[in-house]
Scaffold this active site. Structure first.
Site, PDB file in Angstrom:
ATOM      1  N   THR A 185     -17.992   3.023  -1.963  1.00 27.18           N
ATOM      2  CA  THR A 185     -17.429   1.664  -1.421  1.00 27.18           C
ATOM      3  C   THR A 185     -16.606   1.892  -0.177  1.00 27.18           C
ATOM      4  OG1 THR A 185     -15.869   1.633  -3.090  1.00 27.18           O
ATOM      5  CG2 THR A 185     -17.926   0.394  -3.674  1.00 27.18           C
ATOM      6  N   LYS A 239     -16.831   8.603  -7.024  1.00 27.02           N
ATOM      7  CA  LYS A 239     -16.404   7.718  -5.928  1.00 27.02           C
ATOM      8  C   LYS A 239     -15.158   7.272  -6.125  1.00 27.02           C
ATOM      9  CE  LYS A 239     -16.276   3.629  -5.720  1.00 27.02           C
ATOM     10  NZ  LYS A 239     -16.012   2.285  -5.896  1.00 27.02           N
ATOM     11  N   THR A 281     -13.559   0.739  -8.016  1.00 25.56           N
ATOM     12  CA  THR A 281     -13.473   1.511  -9.154  1.00 25.56           C
ATOM     13  C   THR A 281     -13.534   3.189  -9.062  1.00 25.56           C
ATOM     14  OG1 THR A 281     -14.757   0.022 -10.195  1.00 25.56           O
ATOM     15  CG2 THR A 281     -14.876   2.241 -11.134  1.00 25.56           C
TER      16      THR A 281
END
Lengths: 411, 411
Positions: B159, B185, B196
């Site tokens: 992200t 990630k 997250t």
């Protein structure tokens, strides 16, 4: 850079009979700066205090605790001494000797015992206290003693504060008026180099021995323990309440008809002072009230309020005036209430109902959230939907300026 | 802006037999971006997971927990699906329906039951999942399934990460080699809008049912639960370990001679991945290891490590390369060990002994502290002097860039 924090005016700060303050420039860290404050009390004054829970507490805090336990309720704490510029923390045995030497020197000047004196220090840590400068300048501070020196006293305890912090409250009781005045310093709960939150309130009411300690703890929890800038707890935090007994009001028990009036006024004053610290918070551009209700216990409301108030994500969103509301919900979710039913949670930003039953309120419009976020005084109201306890905390946003102040302080 | 984080190279990422990945561009938040990942397992694979403790956990996390409890040890979790761009959190009943609909659609494509699928979402919260885009693009991801797509998979789950994060470890056992590869990630434990931490590790060893869950929890505590950027816990954090049983190594119990070898390799891999998240932390300019030893329990070492790692004052001091060591001592002091004897506490910055017996080491020179502070990889070692437990955590500094990223994200 303060948030709606007017300068205190000298004529608004009421003298408290039986309480005097004297100031000197001791050159502890910088020259030509008020950095030494002596306060005196008439014999028979009741004195109570609440101190940092940090295990690395400073030497003067340890001395304060001992002297207060010995003499606070016996009416025999008759003087306080505060130096800025050096916290006398992380200074080991020498620090303890220096704190005691300060008490001893002031005791000689005032013809008291060293155990009748409470010492306070705030400033840089891990550096030896320049004890000679302090001792040499105590007589000047003593010669300056006066009931009308509140504003000077407020200035003398400042470190990175951009403004002195002081306020007065008068309350009418059935036995006559009670006057209380207080000063504090903080500028970030913590000062970059571990200075301190210091708060001192004096009033002219009388209290029976033993009454003031519990009240001081209660007041601290509702005021100085309900504010946070960055969540760091300093080594020197101290809050002292003094009652000289020089007014016509004399409180003998918590059932006394005037107790609740004086208690309420004291809470009001302590909250005024505590909020001033937030309004002068390092880098603060917004003053934020977090009101958590509907909890099973005050403790769990406090957990939620602290989680929201400490979240760097929430605080940067306030700085950016960005109604990034998921960040607040997430902080509620990780606050530590293991059996929280998020479907019962409601959240308001100002007057805007944002989260309904744990999700986005279908009627919520981002423009409404944006409107509230752009103001400098913002209230977040959270209802946990599981009880009737509540807790309010006050905090500020996290800005570029906060990073600058704390990153650049010593360089 | 990353701290010593090399880009993963495709030929370093080893395929894991029995595990395939397929990627699609579903246009969930932005066009022309890999944002949908399907992973499949051969029947009989063992699957275990650790999820966020946030009470506001996302719908897919709830579905994952249920499906995993049902089928993880029965060898019947055969596929995983991850979308980025939307976290499906704070989405109420519709969010749950959408998570289940995603499982159902993929089950049809793969001829499985929906309960055999684990769904994951990461991205903005409080916005409905664009379920049509996901369902329409699942066949493309399925058509793309291949054992050699690790780098694409790492890219597909990004992200605000500035780099894909992936690594492989091979360990030789008495029964032959075990290959394990993982991706993750995070970019800040949390993404500005509550995305997250996601971590997925697959290996080709076989595990008897029930062994992997406890191991996964232990590994998580030593890796992904030992990193922090800003202390915020997201609504979607998930860590999944999968064992396909396609290698010659088959572990039947913790007493198996190869168990400790595989365990150690898994810890190494998970720590490599977790540290990559810190190295790509929002605004990070320093990678900081906090090693707390001499505790009575691991839990109290963890309290101290977390207090130091979360302190904005400590983190801004690292950003400024300022050896402002009182801040670290103060954080130790308020970490929550009520009976800590500070006179037993030692602290080192890199190889420099800074605090000795609770005070400044008389031999400490600020220039030495300064030298360590100016490096990009810094270890703080703390000895509590009261036991033999220890805990290590990894974190980064707090920079202007962190405030910018989080303040400006949505504007």
């Amino acid at each position: 850079m303060t948030v709606n924090l007017p300068l205190p005016q000298k004529d608004q700060l009421k003298p408290v009979k039986g309480f005097q303050m004297g100031i000197a420039q001791a050159g502890i860290k910088k020259a030509n700066r008020k950095d030494l404050l002596v306060m005196t009390l008439v014999p028979g004054s009741q004195v109570a205090g609440v101190f940092t829970l940090n295990r690395f507490c400073a030497a003067p805090v340890q001395v304060c605790r001992e002297h207060l336990a010995q003499n606070g309720e016996r009416g025999e704490i008759l003087a306080l001494v505060v130096n800025t510029g050096n916290a006398n923390a992380g200074t080991g045995e020498q620090g303890m000797k220096d704190a005691l030497a300060t008490c001893k020197a002031l005791a000689q000047d005032l013809k008291l015992n060293p155990e009748q004196i409470l010492p306070f220090s705030t400033g840089v840590i891990l550096e030896p206290l320049p004890i000679e400068k302090i001792i040499n300048n105590l007589p000047k501070a003593v010669a300056d003693l006066d009931e009308d020196h509140w504003l000077d006293a407020a200035q003398a305890i400042m470190t990175t504060d951009t403004q002195p912090k002081a306020s007065s409250v008068t309350v009418q009781t059935s036995s006559g008026p009670v006057t209380m005045t207080g000063i504090c310093k903080g500028a970030g709960m913590i000062h970059p180099n571990m200075a301190t939150m210091l708060g001192f309130i004096a009033m002219d009411a009388g209290f029976a021995p033993g009454l003031l300690a519990a009240l001081t703890r209660e007041v601290a929890d509702l005021s100085f323990n309900a504010i946070t800038i960055d969540g760091d707890t300093s080594t020197n935090d101290s809050f002292i309440v003094m009652a000289t007994g020089q007014a016509t009001v004399d409180i003998q028990s918590v059932d006394d008809e005037n107790y609740s009036l004086v208690r309420k006024a004291l809470i009001t004053l302590a909250q005024q002072l505590a909020k001033m610290i937030v309004r002068d918070g390092e880098g603060a551009t917004k003053f934020i009230t977090i009101n958590v209700g509907g909890g099973k216990t005050v403790q769990e409301c406090r957990l939620v309020a602290e989680a929201v108030a400490h979240s760097p994500l929430v605080k940067t969103a306030f700085f950016a005036s960005d109604p990034n509301l998921g960040r607040i919900l997430a902080a509620i979710g990780y606050a530590g209430i293991a059996d929280l039913d998020v479907n019962q949670v409601q959240m308001w930003l100002g007057d805007v109902w944002v989260a309904k039953d744990g999700g986005r309120n279908p009627d919520y419009q981002e423009a409404d959230g944006q409107r509230v976020m752009q103001t400098s005084e913002i209230t977040v109201k959270i209802d946990l939907g599981r009880g009737s306890a509540q807790q309010t905390m006050w905090t500020c946003d996290l800005s570029h300026e906060y990073v600058s102040i704390n990153a650049d302080y010593r360089s």
